[in-house]
Design a protein around this motif. Structure first.
Motif, PDB file in Angstrom:
ATOM      1  N   SER A   1       0.508  -1.398  -0.413  1.00 52.77           N
ATOM      2  CA  SER A   1       0.067   0.178   0.148  1.00 52.77           C
ATOM      3  C   SER A   1       1.166   1.087  -0.206  1.00 52.77           C
ATOM      4  CB  SER A   1      -1.281  -0.235   1.198  1.00 52.77           C
ATOM      5  OG  SER A   1      -0.619   0.226   2.208  1.00 52.77           O
ATOM      6  N   SER A   2       2.637   1.096   0.184  1.00 51.64           N
ATOM      7  CA  SER A   2       3.061   2.119   0.843  1.00 51.64           C
ATOM      8  C   SER A   2       3.102   2.264  -0.816  1.00 51.64           C
ATOM      9  CB  SER A   2       4.414   2.078   1.209  1.00 51.64           C
ATOM     10  OG  SER A   2       5.463   1.199   1.452  1.00 51.64           O
ATOM     11  N   THR A   3       3.669   1.823  -1.869  1.00 49.66           N
ATOM     12  CA  THR A   3       3.900   2.069  -3.368  1.00 49.66           C
ATOM     13  C   THR A   3       3.348   2.307  -3.912  1.00 49.66           C
ATOM     14  OG1 THR A   3       4.671  -0.781  -3.606  1.00 49.66           O
ATOM     15  CG2 THR A   3       6.544   1.088  -2.659  1.00 49.66           C
ATOM     16  N   ILE A   4       1.859   1.255  -3.966  1.00 46.69           N
ATOM     17  CA  ILE A   4       1.355   1.326  -4.827  1.00 46.69           C
ATOM     18  C   ILE A   4       0.047   2.424  -4.698  1.00 46.69           C
ATOM     19  CG2 ILE A   4      -1.491  -0.046  -5.949  1.00 46.69           C
ATOM     20  CD1 ILE A   4       1.262  -2.169  -6.063  1.00 46.69           C
ATOM     21  N   THR A   5      -0.256   3.114  -4.819  1.00 45.60           N
ATOM     22  CA  THR A   5      -1.529   4.209  -4.933  1.00 45.60           C
ATOM     23  C   THR A   5      -2.732   4.693  -5.524  1.00 45.60           C
ATOM     24  OG1 THR A   5      -0.286   5.812  -5.813  1.00 45.60           O
ATOM     25  CG2 THR A   5       0.921   5.783  -3.784  1.00 45.60           C
ATOM     26  N   THR A   6      -2.475   4.012  -6.843  1.00 44.69           N
ATOM     27  CA  THR A   6      -3.721   4.127  -7.607  1.00 44.69           C
ATOM     28  C   THR A   6      -3.973   3.017  -8.121  1.00 44.69           C
ATOM     29  OG1 THR A   6      -2.199   4.560  -9.425  1.00 44.69           O
ATOM     30  CG2 THR A   6      -3.418   6.723  -8.463  1.00 44.69           C
ATOM     31  N   CYS A   7      -5.069   2.542  -8.100  1.00 46.51           N
ATOM     32  CA  CYS A   7      -5.895   1.384  -9.139  1.00 46.51           C
ATOM     33  C   CYS A   7      -6.487   2.056 -10.144  1.00 46.51           C
ATOM     34  CB  CYS A   7      -6.925   0.173  -8.394  1.00 46.51           C
ATOM     35  SG  CYS A   7      -8.120   0.956  -7.376  1.00 46.51           S
ATOM     36  N   ARG A   8      -6.367   1.216 -10.869  1.00 47.85           N
ATOM     37  CA  ARG A   8      -7.395   1.409 -12.510  1.00 47.85           C
ATOM     38  C   ARG A   8      -8.492   0.342 -12.870  1.00 47.85           C
ATOM     39  NH1 ARG A   8      -3.295   2.570 -15.998  1.00 47.85           N
ATOM     40  NH2 ARG A   8      -4.707   3.105 -17.762  1.00 47.85           N
ATOM     41  N   TYR A   9      -9.531   1.027 -13.223  1.00 48.68           N
ATOM     42  CA  TYR A   9     -10.787  -0.088 -13.179  1.00 48.68           C
ATOM     43  C   TYR A   9     -11.450   0.248 -15.345  1.00 48.68           C
ATOM     44  CZ  TYR A   9     -12.911   5.319 -12.885  1.00 48.68           C
ATOM     45  OH  TYR A   9     -12.799   6.527 -12.092  1.00 48.68           O
ATOM     46  N   ARG A  10     -11.876  -0.036 -15.462  1.00 50.83           N
ATOM     47  CA  ARG A  10     -13.207   0.307 -16.980  1.00 50.83           C
ATOM     48  C   ARG A  10     -13.884   0.695 -17.290  1.00 50.83           C
ATOM     49  NH1 ARG A  10     -16.130  -3.083 -20.810  1.00 50.83           N
ATOM     50  NH2 ARG A  10     -14.274  -2.589 -22.523  1.00 50.83           N
ATOM     51  N   ASP A  11     -13.238   2.313 -18.080  1.00 51.64           N
ATOM     52  CA  ASP A  11     -14.433   3.489 -18.124  1.00 51.64           C
ATOM     53  C   ASP A  11     -13.891   4.284 -18.266  1.00 51.64           C
ATOM     54  OD1 ASP A  11     -16.758   4.873 -17.870  1.00 51.64           O
ATOM     55  OD2 ASP A  11     -17.032   4.363 -15.915  1.00 51.64           O
ATOM     56  N   TYR A  12     -14.252   5.770 -18.544  1.00 51.33           N
ATOM     57  CA  TYR A  12     -13.749   6.165 -19.610  1.00 51.33           C
ATOM     58  C   TYR A  12     -13.992   7.717 -18.363  1.00 51.33           C
ATOM     59  CZ  TYR A  12     -12.582   3.803 -23.333  1.00 51.33           C
ATOM     60  OH  TYR A  12     -12.153   3.133 -24.146  1.00 51.33           O
ATOM     61  N   ARG A  13     -13.029   8.407 -17.398  1.00 51.15           N
ATOM     62  CA  ARG A  13     -13.481   9.321 -16.664  1.00 51.15           C
ATOM     63  C   ARG A  13     -11.887   9.658 -16.050  1.00 51.15           C
ATOM     64  NH1 ARG A  13     -18.082   8.622 -13.865  1.00 51.15           N
ATOM     65  NH2 ARG A  13     -18.898   7.223 -14.014  1.00 51.15           N
ATOM     66  N   TYR A  14     -11.979  11.226 -15.653  1.00 51.40           N
ATOM     67  CA  TYR A  14     -10.990  12.391 -15.854  1.00 51.40           C
ATOM     68  C   TYR A  14      -9.872  11.666 -14.510  1.00 51.40           C
ATOM     69  CZ  TYR A  14     -12.454  15.341 -18.666  1.00 51.40           C
ATOM     70  OH  TYR A  14     -12.658  15.200 -20.148  1.00 51.40           O
ATOM     71  N   PRO A  15      -8.832  11.690 -14.068  1.00 52.90           N
ATOM     72  CA  PRO A  15      -7.947  10.551 -13.326  1.00 52.90           C
ATOM     73  C   PRO A  15      -8.258  12.126 -12.074  1.00 52.90           C
ATOM     74  CG  PRO A  15      -5.956  12.059 -14.484  1.00 52.90           C
ATOM     75  CD  PRO A  15      -8.109  11.984 -15.023  1.00 52.90           C
TER      76      PRO A  15
END
Length: 915
Positions: free
Chosen positions: A797-811
């Motif tokens: 959790s300290s190195t991985i701060t974001t996850c991805r999901y299937r959609d078209y949305r602003y970060p």
């Protein structure tokens, strides 16, 4: 016991029968047959030889053909049932039928009586006139079609001419008893074929009362009621011989043997069907079913070829699939951390864990699928239009052109006549007829509609339960397979993902529910249709057809509709997920895999469609095969002198009035699978083709070996099923367009390729990264976070701060963070544009093809006009000749009278001029 009533053609037969009335044989009181004295009628075979062989379709006299058989046994209510039988048989005799009874001591089980029924010429002629049965009056003078070039190539698929055309080609006209000499009658005994004879006898049986003359009880009418109350155990016409050998009697046609040899054996699967022989033996209604099934199977060949080409294209373009390569690449897909797919029990996962499913998706979700979907929209139109032409040709060849369905249904159903006590004047016939009052009709209709709606909602509730199962069990599978799929299952673990395990198990459960609901609803549909009291058989079949198809449509297709159009469409996004039945249920809506939901739709379609075909084939082939093995041992072990033809047929299965209904329903449901969702599984037509090749021969085998001979019935088309096919064909264009737009990943890929790819060269590189949005893990609500023990070992959790999901949305961090990007709206616009364009293109082509192909071939139109002209001409000439004969007889009579009186030349001259 032997009864001979009505007008018989052989006066000697009546005299001989009367002389034998006092002779008793044995203790059972049976009357000796004519053959016991060695008497032989002129022009017939020896009776003593006939007595040695009871495998015959004739009475004991060897002259009169058995047109129908009724069987019964003595039981505890014997006196009451015996009284009904006496009255019923007495009324049959009054209607002109001739009866002969086989005592139970002569039967194989020593407890069953058999009543054999024969319709003499007078009865056949009378009812042929009533039913307007068409019979030949002139040999056809229309030349046969010329041989087609390279016709020799089709010779291996053809049957002998004697099997394909068992009867010469004639011009026909409705039978008129007053004009018997107008028709081509060589032998009155064989003029009406057995199928017509049993149809006429059955018409009499269904309307013959069994009450006494002094007591009119309208409900005591017809053989159906007597079968229901157990007075008779069965009623059926006879097969003409055993199916594995010809009849020894040369007067028998042995058509059953020819049908089995050239049609019912599976080794004949590549041969054409002997439709004319099927029609002659079983009647037009069964003939038209096999004609439609054969034509449907032939057309499936072209759809199957195109489906295989589409699938092969997916295989050959396997190595060019850049999207799957990126998913499987450890440097790309292996570095992308995906957000949890469920709450608490689901952990973070890497994109390359879906490597195998992405390759599988490409086999069916590629550029060729779009063209195949368009092709199937055109194919279904060609199938329906060309079937209309084939049907029109059969209508002419089988004398159904001027046939009205109301005539085929023999006017009013006996059940309608019995249950409707009201009477009113028919405006067309000017006769009193029964009718159902409007309030009663409305009440029955409302009850029927409410029942159908209840069962439809029950199906929807079951589907919702399956969806809830999918949502609940996915977390369990994800927890088991969180570290490595192969850690729990060594052999096939690498092929299993939580999505696949959930989809397969849910599909299997859904299929079992489908079978259970089908079994229950069949009984309900028949009950509510009986309760509505339809007036004619045609109306009854149409109502039952619509109820059953509506139910089957929802039952079989609802799960496919869910996966195609609802799964993954209402998911939300991390931090704002959507839940089934609200957030309190903790059942989060399912998401699609990064490659889309098409592969799951393929799995669902394959399991339901293939499962249905396997269960159907086991029911239709395997179980009857075991029964046939035992029946064949019994039939072949009995000598023909003891095992009579009526006993052999009595031991067969009864062909119910819903027999063809279920056959049509099975094929129409299959037609829906290969048209409504074919864009997700191009190999569906190939599976249907293999199934139908087997289906044709299994159905043929059942009809020739397992079923009693059905009562012949007429039908000029496939009835309400044709309209259902048209509706399914139109709906299939819409469903396939939506599948390609919203279920497939085709449109997003094309938008990226032509509008959003980086650089000047159009390439799919970077599509996976482009199609996945970012979410800040620290912003995920506590309820959505996985439990600490569920996280995989590689997650930090300290190195991985974001996850991805299937959609078209602003970060995260953007001024419009987590709102839809402009690319999302471009893709949506492209999807809607694709649907509109595809539907319009396919519909324009469909309507153009329908307009281009006439429903009736031009040569058939010409033949119909020719036949109508000849009927009018020959009837006119017949009436003129008849008038001349009458005038001639009047002239002779007046001449004889004039010879006794002074001659009158002027009168003779006037009469001569009249002639």
């Amino acid at each position: 016991m032997k009864r001979i009533t009505g007008k018989t053609k052989e006066a000697t037969l009546i005299e001989m029968s009367n002389t034998l009335d006092s002779q008793i044989e044995g203790n059972n009181g049976s009357i000796k047959s004519i053959s016991d004295r060695g008497t032989q009628l002129p022009g017939h075979r020896e009776i003593d030889k006939f007595e040695e062989n009871r495998d015959s379709v004739y009475f004991k006299d060897g002259v009169r053909r058995i047109d129908f058989v009724l069987s019964y046994v003595d039981d505890k209510d014997g006196d009451k049932k015996a009284e009904r039988r006496r009255e019923f048989e007495a009324n049959l005799e009054k209607s002109g039928l001739e009866l002969e009874t086989e005592d139970k001591s002569e039967s194989d089980d020593r407890k069953t009586y058999y009543l054999k029924i024969h319709a003499p010429w007078e009865v056949l002629a009378t009812y042929a006139d009533v039913l307007k049965i068409k019979v030949p009056f002139k040999a056809s003078d229309i030349p046969k079609a010329r041989e087609v070039p390279l016709e020799w190539l089709t010779h291996p698929f053809r049957l002998p001419d004697g099997i394909m055309r068992p009867e010469p080609d004639y011009f026909t006209a409705p039978f008129d008893k007053s004009k018997v000499d107008f028709f081509l009658i060589d032998d009155k005994d064989t003029f009406f074929p057995p199928s017509t004879r049993n149809r006429i006898v059955y018409y009499i049986l269904t309307r013959c009362p069994y009450y006494k003359e002094d007591r009119i009880e309208k409900d005591k009418t017809g053989i159906k009621r007597l079968l229901n109350n157990g007075t008779y155990t069965s009623a059926y016409p006879l097969h003409d011989c055993r199916y594995w050998k010809k009849a020894q009697d040369m007067q028998c046609e042995s058509e059953r043997y020819h049908l089995y040899r050239h049609w019912a054996r599976f080794l004949c699967f590549y041969k054409e069907q002997p439709l004319n022989l099927i029609k002659k033996y079983y009647g037009e209604k069964i003939g038209i079913y096999f004609a439609w099934l054969g034509f449907y199977t032939e057309m499936l060949f072209f759809a199957a070829v195109m489906g295989v080409i589409c699938f092969v294209y997916g295989v050959l373009s396997y190595d060019d699939n850049i999207t799957s390569k990126e998913i499987c690449d450890p440097e790309i897909g292996g570095m992308i951390v995906m957000c949890p797919l469920c709450d608490k029990k689901c952990s973070y996962w890497k994109l390359n864990s879906t490597c195998l499913s992405s390759w599988q998706s490409h086999l069916f979700d590629n550029e060729g699928t779009v063209f195949f979907a368009i092709f199937m929209g055109i194919w279904v139109t060609l199938f329906l239009e060309l079937w209309k032409r084939r049907q029109a040709r059969l209508e002419y060849e089988w004398d159904l052109v001027d046939f009205e369905e109301e005539q085929q249904q023999l006017q009013i159903r006996p059940e309608y006549e019995l249950k409707c006590t009201g009477r009113r004047l028919n405006r067309f016939t000017q006769e009193m007829e029964p009718y159902l009052s409007f309030p009663s009709k409305c009440a029955r209709f409302c009850l029927s509609g409410a029942t159908v709606l209840f069962w439809t909602f029950l199906i929807v509730a079951c589907i919702m339960g399956v969806i809830a199962y999918r949502l609940a069990v996915y977390a369990a599978f994800a927890s088991v397979m969180k570290d490595s799929p192969t850690s729990k299952i060594q052999l096939v673990g690498s092929l299993i993902t939580p999505q696949l395990a959930t989809s397969v198990t849910a599909s299997c459960i859904n299929f079992v529910i489908i079978l259970i609901l089908n079994f229950l609803y069949e009984q309900v549909a028949i009950w509510i249709t009986d309760m509505e009291i339809p007036k004619t058989h045609l109306e009854y079949e149409n109502k039952l057809t619509m109820k059953m198809f509506m139910f089957q449509f929802v039952n079989y297709y609802s799960s496919c509709f869910y996966v195609a159009f609802f799964k993954g469409k209402f998911v939300g996004h991390p931090g704002n997920y959507s839940y089934m039945f609200g957030k309190w249920t903790s059942l989060r809506n399912e998401e699609c895999a990064p490659g889309g939901c098409l592969i799951e739709l393929t799995t669902q379609l394959l399991i339901v469609m293939a499962g249905k075909q396997m269960v159907g084939n086991v029911q239709e082939a395997l179980l009857p095969l075991l029964r046939n093995w035992w029946g064949s041992r019994k039939g072949r072990s009995h000598p023909e002198s003891t095992y009579s033809r009526w006993e052999q047929d009595h031991d067969l299965q009864n062909f119910s009035q819903f027999g063809l209904f279920y056959e049509y329903l099975e094929m129409v449901i299959q037609f829906g699978f290969i048209t409504l969702f074919v864009a997700s599984f191009p190999l569906a037509p190939l599976l249907a083709l293999f199934n139908n090749i087997l289906e044709v021969r299994v159905d043929a085998w059942k009809f020739t070996t397992q079923f009693r001979r059905p009562v012949a019935a007429k039908a000029r088309n496939i009835g309400a099923w044709e309209e259902i096919l048209n509706v399914v064909a139109i709906l299939s264009v819409v469903t396939n367009a939506f599948i390609m737009a919203f279920t497939s990943d085709m449109i997003p890929r094309l938008v990226y390729l032509y509008a959003y790819h980086p650089g000047s060269e159009a390439t799919m590189r970077g599509y996976i990264t482009n199609s996945l949005s970012f979410y800040n893990i620290s912003q995920i609500p506590e309820d959505n976070l996985p439990e600490p023990e569920e996280n995989p070992s590689w997650f930090n959790s300290s190195t991985i701060t974001t996850c991805r999901y299937r959609d078209y949305r602003y970060p995260p961090g953007h001024e419009k963070q987590y709102a839809h990007t402009m690319q999302f709206w471009h893709i949506l616009a492209a999807k809607l544009a694709f649907i509109i364009i595809m539907e319009h293109v396919v519909f324009v082509v469909k309507f153009f093809v329908a307009w281009l192909i006439p429903d009736v071939p031009s040569d058939v139109k010409a033949r119909i006009k020719r036949e109508r002209f000849l009927v009018q001409e020959y009837l006119h000439n017949y009436e003129v000749e008849k008038l001349k004969m009458q005038l001639s007889q009047s002239f002779c009579l007046s001449t004889e009278t004039a010879s006794l009186l002074p001659s009158s030349p002027s009168k003779h001259q006037v009469l001569s001029e009249c002639i």
